[in-house]
Design a protein around this motif. Structure first.
Motif, PDB file in Angstrom:
ATOM      1  N   CYS B  49       0.865  -1.193   0.000  1.00  0.00           N
ATOM      2  CA  CYS B  49       0.000   0.000   0.000  1.00  0.00           C
ATOM      3  C   CYS B  49       0.899   1.240   0.000  1.00  0.00           C
ATOM      4  O   CYS B  49       0.639   2.211  -0.715  1.00  0.00           O
ATOM      5  CB  CYS B  49      -0.884   0.021   1.248  1.00  0.00           C
ATOM      6  SG  CYS B  49      -2.333  -1.012   1.109  1.00  0.00           S
ATOM      7  N   ALA B  50       1.963   1.180   0.824  1.00  0.00           N
ATOM      8  CA  ALA B  50       2.898   2.318   0.870  1.00  0.00           C
ATOM      9  C   ALA B  50       3.599   2.494  -0.483  1.00  0.00           C
ATOM     10  O   ALA B  50       3.752   3.618  -0.972  1.00  0.00           O
ATOM     11  CB  ALA B  50       3.928   2.101   1.973  1.00  0.00           C
ATOM     12  N   VAL B  51       3.995   1.370  -1.088  1.00  0.00           N
ATOM     13  CA  VAL B  51       4.666   1.437  -2.394  1.00  0.00           C
ATOM     14  C   VAL B  51       3.721   2.042  -3.432  1.00  0.00           C
ATOM     15  O   VAL B  51       4.101   2.935  -4.205  1.00  0.00           O
ATOM     16  CB  VAL B  51       5.120   0.022  -2.840  1.00  0.00           C
ATOM     17  CG1 VAL B  51       5.619   0.049  -4.272  1.00  0.00           C
ATOM     18  CG2 VAL B  51       6.197  -0.514  -1.918  1.00  0.00           C
ATOM     19  N   THR B  52       2.477   1.562  -3.432  1.00  0.00           N
ATOM     20  CA  THR B  52       1.500   2.047  -4.419  1.00  0.00           C
ATOM     21  C   THR B  52       1.233   3.536  -4.231  1.00  0.00           C
ATOM     22  O   THR B  52       1.188   4.306  -5.201  1.00  0.00           O
ATOM     23  CB  THR B  52       0.178   1.256  -4.285  1.00  0.00           C
ATOM     24  OG1 THR B  52       0.490  -0.124  -4.328  1.00  0.00           O
ATOM     25  CG2 THR B  52      -0.810   1.602  -5.378  1.00  0.00           C
ATOM     26  N   LYS B  55       4.013   5.474  -5.518  1.00  0.00           N
ATOM     27  CA  LYS B  55       4.014   5.491  -6.986  1.00  0.00           C
ATOM     28  C   LYS B  55       2.959   6.471  -7.508  1.00  0.00           C
ATOM     29  O   LYS B  55       3.171   7.143  -8.523  1.00  0.00           O
ATOM     30  CB  LYS B  55       3.773   4.086  -7.540  1.00  0.00           C
ATOM     31  CG  LYS B  55       5.021   3.204  -7.433  1.00  0.00           C
ATOM     32  CD  LYS B  55       4.915   1.971  -8.280  1.00  0.00           C
ATOM     33  CE  LYS B  55       6.137   1.076  -8.135  1.00  0.00           C
ATOM     34  NZ  LYS B  55       7.365   1.648  -8.663  1.00  0.00           N
ATOM     35  N   ILE B  56       1.816   6.520  -6.834  1.00  0.00           N
ATOM     36  CA  ILE B  56       0.769   7.464  -7.261  1.00  0.00           C
ATOM     37  C   ILE B  56       1.275   8.898  -7.105  1.00  0.00           C
ATOM     38  O   ILE B  56       1.131   9.734  -8.002  1.00  0.00           O
ATOM     39  CB  ILE B  56      -0.525   7.244  -6.435  1.00  0.00           C
ATOM     40  CG1 ILE B  56      -1.143   5.887  -6.790  1.00  0.00           C
ATOM     41  CG2 ILE B  56      -1.531   8.374  -6.683  1.00  0.00           C
ATOM     42  CD1 ILE B  56      -2.264   5.449  -5.866  1.00  0.00           C
ATOM     43  N   LEU B  57       1.906   9.167  -5.955  1.00  0.00           N
ATOM     44  CA  LEU B  57       2.396  10.531  -5.714  1.00  0.00           C
ATOM     45  C   LEU B  57       3.514  10.927  -6.679  1.00  0.00           C
ATOM     46  O   LEU B  57       3.733  12.112  -6.923  1.00  0.00           O
ATOM     47  CB  LEU B  57       2.912  10.664  -4.274  1.00  0.00           C
ATOM     48  CG  LEU B  57       1.873  10.633  -3.158  1.00  0.00           C
ATOM     49  CD1 LEU B  57       2.546  10.900  -1.820  1.00  0.00           C
ATOM     50  CD2 LEU B  57       0.762  11.652  -3.371  1.00  0.00           C
ATOM     51  N   THR B  58       4.229   9.933  -7.187  1.00  0.00           N
ATOM     52  CA  THR B  58       5.379  10.253  -8.054  1.00  0.00           C
ATOM     53  C   THR B  58       5.080  10.020  -9.537  1.00  0.00           C
ATOM     54  O   THR B  58       6.006   9.842 -10.336  1.00  0.00           O
ATOM     55  CB  THR B  58       6.616   9.435  -7.640  1.00  0.00           C
ATOM     56  OG1 THR B  58       6.245   8.062  -7.586  1.00  0.00           O
ATOM     57  CG2 THR B  58       7.168   9.855  -6.312  1.00  0.00           C
ATOM     58  N   ALA B  95       5.454  10.354   1.820  1.00  0.00           N
ATOM     59  CA  ALA B  95       4.591   9.318   1.225  1.00  0.00           C
ATOM     60  C   ALA B  95       4.282   8.169   2.188  1.00  0.00           C
ATOM     61  O   ALA B  95       3.129   7.727   2.288  1.00  0.00           O
ATOM     62  CB  ALA B  95       5.241   8.770  -0.046  1.00  0.00           C
ATOM     63  N   VAL B  96       5.293   7.685   2.911  1.00  0.00           N
ATOM     64  CA  VAL B  96       5.062   6.512   3.775  1.00  0.00           C
ATOM     65  C   VAL B  96       4.071   6.821   4.897  1.00  0.00           C
ATOM     66  O   VAL B  96       3.061   6.106   5.034  1.00  0.00           O
ATOM     67  CB  VAL B  96       6.392   5.944   4.316  1.00  0.00           C
ATOM     68  CG1 VAL B  96       6.134   4.887   5.382  1.00  0.00           C
ATOM     69  CG2 VAL B  96       7.208   5.345   3.180  1.00  0.00           C
ATOM     70  N   PRO B  97       4.309   7.858   5.712  1.00  0.00           N
ATOM     71  CA  PRO B  97       3.312   8.120   6.767  1.00  0.00           C
ATOM     72  C   PRO B  97       1.923   8.433   6.195  1.00  0.00           C
ATOM     73  O   PRO B  97       0.907   7.985   6.741  1.00  0.00           O
ATOM     74  CB  PRO B  97       3.869   9.334   7.506  1.00  0.00           C
ATOM     75  CG  PRO B  97       5.271   9.470   7.098  1.00  0.00           C
ATOM     76  CD  PRO B  97       5.455   8.776   5.803  1.00  0.00           C
ATOM     77  N   ILE B 154      11.854  -2.580  -3.327  1.00  0.00           N
ATOM     78  CA  ILE B 154      11.548  -1.236  -3.843  1.00  0.00           C
ATOM     79  C   ILE B 154      11.839  -0.218  -2.738  1.00  0.00           C
ATOM     80  O   ILE B 154      11.309  -0.346  -1.625  1.00  0.00           O
ATOM     81  CB  ILE B 154      10.064  -1.150  -4.267  1.00  0.00           C
ATOM     82  CG1 ILE B 154       9.813  -2.172  -5.381  1.00  0.00           C
ATOM     83  CG2 ILE B 154       9.698   0.254  -4.716  1.00  0.00           C
ATOM     84  CD1 ILE B 154       8.366  -2.385  -5.697  1.00  0.00           C
ATOM     85  N   PRO B 155      12.678   0.773  -3.021  1.00  0.00           N
ATOM     86  CA  PRO B 155      13.015   1.726  -1.957  1.00  0.00           C
ATOM     87  C   PRO B 155      11.822   2.602  -1.573  1.00  0.00           C
ATOM     88  O   PRO B 155      11.161   3.169  -2.444  1.00  0.00           O
ATOM     89  CB  PRO B 155      14.137   2.572  -2.569  1.00  0.00           C
ATOM     90  CG  PRO B 155      14.034   2.385  -4.038  1.00  0.00           C
ATOM     91  CD  PRO B 155      13.373   1.064  -4.286  1.00  0.00           C
ATOM     92  N   THR B 156      11.543   2.675  -0.278  1.00  0.00           N
ATOM     93  CA  THR B 156      10.455   3.524   0.232  1.00  0.00           C
ATOM     94  C   THR B 156      11.008   4.271   1.448  1.00  0.00           C
ATOM     95  O   THR B 156      10.820   3.830   2.578  1.00  0.00           O
ATOM     96  CB  THR B 156       9.246   2.674   0.660  1.00  0.00           C
ATOM     97  OG1 THR B 156       9.739   1.479   1.267  1.00  0.00           O
ATOM     98  CG2 THR B 156       8.335   2.320  -0.472  1.00  0.00           C
ATOM     99  N   PRO B 157      11.718   5.366   1.194  1.00  0.00           N
ATOM    100  CA  PRO B 157      12.412   6.037   2.301  1.00  0.00           C
ATOM    101  C   PRO B 157      11.477   6.766   3.261  1.00  0.00           C
ATOM    102  O   PRO B 157      10.353   7.136   2.907  1.00  0.00           O
ATOM    103  CB  PRO B 157      13.324   7.036   1.575  1.00  0.00           C
ATOM    104  CG  PRO B 157      12.697   7.248   0.249  1.00  0.00           C
ATOM    105  CD  PRO B 157      11.955   6.003  -0.098  1.00  0.00           C
TER     106      PRO B 157
END
Lengths: 444, 338
Positions: B49-52, B55-58, B95-97, B154-157
């Protein structure tokens, strides 16, 4: 009472007939006397190669790229497409009409990056699908296991991505050949670059994946950095696929070390590097020196997972798509046109392996593995992306230039992750074959 | 001393993740009696969900690298950056939080669909059948994610402001060498908050009281005219959300891939068994306990005496606990004993 019809004239006639019958096939049937090697294609119109790559598991993306490269190689061997590196390889015996006039076909197997699964799929391709050569893989443990199986089966194994010294060292086999470089070559190429960038007075802390490749990599880097004057503070083994490396990274903070060497590959490298950066190691200063992280073996595909953390990190690689030599450009053009993105180092090495095997068959004029091995041993070639290259006869290791790379600080595209710092010449990474031990054995 | 404090922090952080996953597992087991081997896959779906969301934000405009002619090489400039400049970049950075707001409804929906579409048909089946079907489901979910996102991590910093390390030693008046990543401290606090929220929900709300009553005596609660099945369905949804949130928040620590759930699943089951099947406090305590033990077992000083102990400590403790207390640390009589 029976009467014997045995006469001297009859004996002579029978002997002559038997003799003629025995000798005739050698003259009239091509290659008939060579039926005794595994999966001889004989008079068939095609020959089958076995591509054993990880199609599932952690290295599935690398395996997919290997398979793309093999498919392209088969196309080029059969005279389709733009020919790729067949246009640049020298000397070249291939004619673009398959191998020895036979169309090249292939079967695939899934190694799952597990030795037992890889051996099972290689066995299946040899015994059921009639593969005359096995190639591929993305792990040294798998390569060593499959190489041993191929030796027993009398089938040539052209290794894929395997970096441990053991593959062409203590576990080398007559039927096994490796185009990829090894940890000894990484140490020899990376050491001087580390010295020129970080100096001679350093304390290194190693985190090492606990299996054949990790041990081999740790040994080589220790050997070359200690020769520079570096001190090894500690070398800690970490379980393969540990995921969270925090408990192994925190001791580094108070160890006095000013360099962390991550002898990890793939997912382990992504995780340990990401977490080392999170623990502030790159911002740390020890005794007036900036803390450094080194990743001896880089893979562009895997580097993507580490994101920003890879920027500025030194390592080595077998090949990179940004090279501008004639062979690399031809391969990148061909692969890019086919798939829409650049090939990885895994794709490059496997493409080369398929072409080199096919070329050796043409040189030998037969598929008989013993003669193909003879053709490959000591074969010198150029135009395949790494400069003048030689398949050394004594250990079946390819010797060529090695790339020292650094994570690109300012990438111009999504593929521009690694910056080539130095193309280390082959002469600098060559070593005595006795250094790594092992026996090739014989061709049965 | 520094090393011990750091390993305690490591253990608490690791334990927080174990406890969060084990909490959902034991909640589902305690209420529905289902051994859910797909629970690790729910953790993985949360991470994705965080990755998606990232991706939506970017979603970006692609600026072609003209120096490359053989294929499309481009640099991506996100629309958010083009439209809102630094504000857009700040949103991407968080994005993550922010993905938590997407993960809660998505995971709740997945949980409800999973329970109504599959799990409910296995309430009366044996545990072996439940394990088989949920494990199969986990593999299907993994392969679906792999087909969309590939096999590589997939990097999710974490947001830049919390990307570095906190000077924990200085805060406590100890050595300056004791630093710990901000995000791991946030994860620990987040775990404790979610655990507290779940306990409070079950302890202090009418809904929770009914669920607890149903866990003790399902039939009697049903005879009182309460639709306990519906409440249990919601509990399954809550367990799914907890696993999903644990996954979302773990992404900056471990770049997610399709297999991330499986890596946690076995450990979490050991945590549940050590804590006592169906016991919520047991799962939480065992999660933290095993996390800390695992961290200490990884210390060089310990490994030099007992080589390889870091690999087996959790299973060794599980064996000892089950020998001494066969129902686990806080297990109840009668659970999984029929």
């Amino acid at each position: 009472m029976s009467q014997s019809t045995f006469t001297r004239r009859g004996l002579l006639r029978s002997s002559a007939a038997l003799g003629a019958a025995g000798v005739a096939p050698s003259f009239f049937v091509r290659d008939a006397w060579a039926q005794d090697f595994t999966n001889n294609p004989g008079n068939g119109s095609s020959v089958t190669l076995g591509f054993n790559v990880p199609q599932s598991g952690a290295y599935a993306d690398e395996g997919a790229d290997e398979l793309r490269a093999y498919t392209l190689a088969v196309k080029h061997l059969n005279g389709e497409g733009d020919g790729g590196m067949l246009n640049t390889m020298k000397p070249l015996s291939l004619k673009g009409n398959g191998v020895l006039g036979k169309e090249v076909k292939f079967v695939t197997g899934d190694t799952q990056t597990k030795s037992d699964a890889a051996r099972a799929s290689a066995k299946r391709m040899i015994e059921k699908d009639g593969a005359i050569m096995i190639t591929g893989g993305s792990s040294s443990g798998v390569a060593i296991a499959v190489q041993s199986l191929c030796q027993e089966a009398g089938v040539i194994f052209m290794a894929g991505l395997t970096h441990s010294n053991d593959t062409t060292g203590k576990d080398k086999r007559k039927y096994g050949f490796r185009h990829f470089f090894n940890t000894e070559m990484t140490g020899a190429s990376l050491g001087p670059v580390l010295e020129s960038n970080f100096g001679k007075d350093r304390n290194a802390y190693h985190l090492t994946a606990d299996y054949t490749w990790g041990w081999s990599q740790e040994g080589s880097i220790k050997k070359y950095t200690e020769a520079l004057g570096w001190n090894t503070t500690a070398a800690v083994r970490t379980p393969l696929g540990a995921g969270d490396f925090s408990q192994y990274i925190t001791p580094v903070l108070n160890s006095g070390a000013d360099v962390l060497v991550l002898n990890h590959y793939g997912k382990d490298m992504v995780n340990s590097l990401t977490q080392a950066v999170q623990f502030g190691l790159r911002d740390k200063n020890v005794g007036g020196k900036d803390f450094q992280i080194v990743v001896p073996l880089f893979s562009r595909l895997m580097a993507q997972g580490a994101g920003e953390n890879i920027k500025g990190i030194f390592g080595s690689t077998n090949w990179n798509w940004s090279l501008t030599d004639e062979g690399s450009a031809a391969f990148v053009k061909s692969f890019g046109a086919e798939y829409g993105f650049p090939p990885s180092q895994a794709a490059h090495t496997t493409y080369c392996q398929a072409i080199l095997y096919a070329n050796a068959c043409e040189m030998a004029g037969t598929f008989n593995p013993c003669e193909v091995i003879t053709a490959l041993e000591g074969f010198k070639f150029d135009g395949m992306g790494n400069g003048a290259t030689e398949y050394r006869a004594s250990d079946h290791q390819c010797f060529k230039d090695v790339l020292v790379v650094r994570g690109n600080e300012n990438p111009s595209s999504q593929f521009d992750l690694l910056e080539v710092v130095q193309e280390v010449p082959r002469s600098q990474v060559e070593y005595d074959p006795s250094l790594l031990g092992g026996e090739l054995g014989n061709c049965a | 001393m520094d090393a011990i404090l750091l390993q305690i922090l490591n253990g608490l952080d690791k334990g927080g993740a174990y406890a969060l996953i084990a909490l959902g597992l034991t909640l589902v087991f305690g209420t529905l009696g289902v051994v859910n081997f797909a629970h690790g896959a729910l953790f993985m779906l949360g991470a994705f969900c965080a990755v998606t969301f990232q991706k939506i934000l970017t979603i970006s405009v692609k600026v072609k690298d003209e120096s490359v002619t053989f294929f499309d090489a481009y640099k991506e400039v996100p629309y958010l950056e083009i439209w809102w400049g630094d504000t857009g970049l700040a949103i991407i950075d968080w994005a993550v939080p922010l993905s938590i707001f997407m993960a809660i409804p998505v995971m709740l929906l997945i949980g409800l669909l999973m329970e109504r579409g599959l799990i409910q048909y296995f309430y009366k089946r044996t545990h072996a059948e439940q394990i088989l079907v949920t494990f199969g489901l986990a593999i299907v979910l993994q392969e679906i994610v792999k087909s969309f996102f590939g096999a590589n991590p997939i990097p999710t910093p974490a947001p830049d402001i919390v990307a570095g390390s906190a000077a924990v030693g200085s805060w406590l008046g100890l050595s300056d060498n004791i630093v710990y990543p901000y995000w791991r401290l946030i994860y620990l606090a987040f775990s404790l908050l979610v655990i507290f929220a779940v306990f409070a929900f079950l302890q202090f709300t009418t809904f929770g009281m009914v669920v607890r009553a149903g866990m003790s005596d399902r039939e009697t609660v049903g005879l009182l005219g309460i639709n306990i099945e519906r409440r249990f369905t919601i509990v399954f949804g809550i367990a799914t959300v907890v696993a999903g949130l644990a996954g979302v928040m773990y992404t900056p620590i471990l770049p997610p891939d399709y297999h991330i759930g499986m890596d946690f699943l076995v450990l979490s089951f050991v945590v549940v068994v050590v804590g006592g099947m169906g016991s919520l406090p047991g799962a939480v305590s065992a999660g933290f306990l095993l996390g800390i033990l695992q961290s200490f077992a990884s210390m060089n000083e310990v490994k030099s005496i007992f080589p390889g102990i870091d690999q087996i400590i959790i299973y060794l403790v599980a064996v000892v606990v089950l020998l001494v207390r066969p129902r686990g640390l806080m297990g109840r009589k009668g659970v999984m004993e029929d």
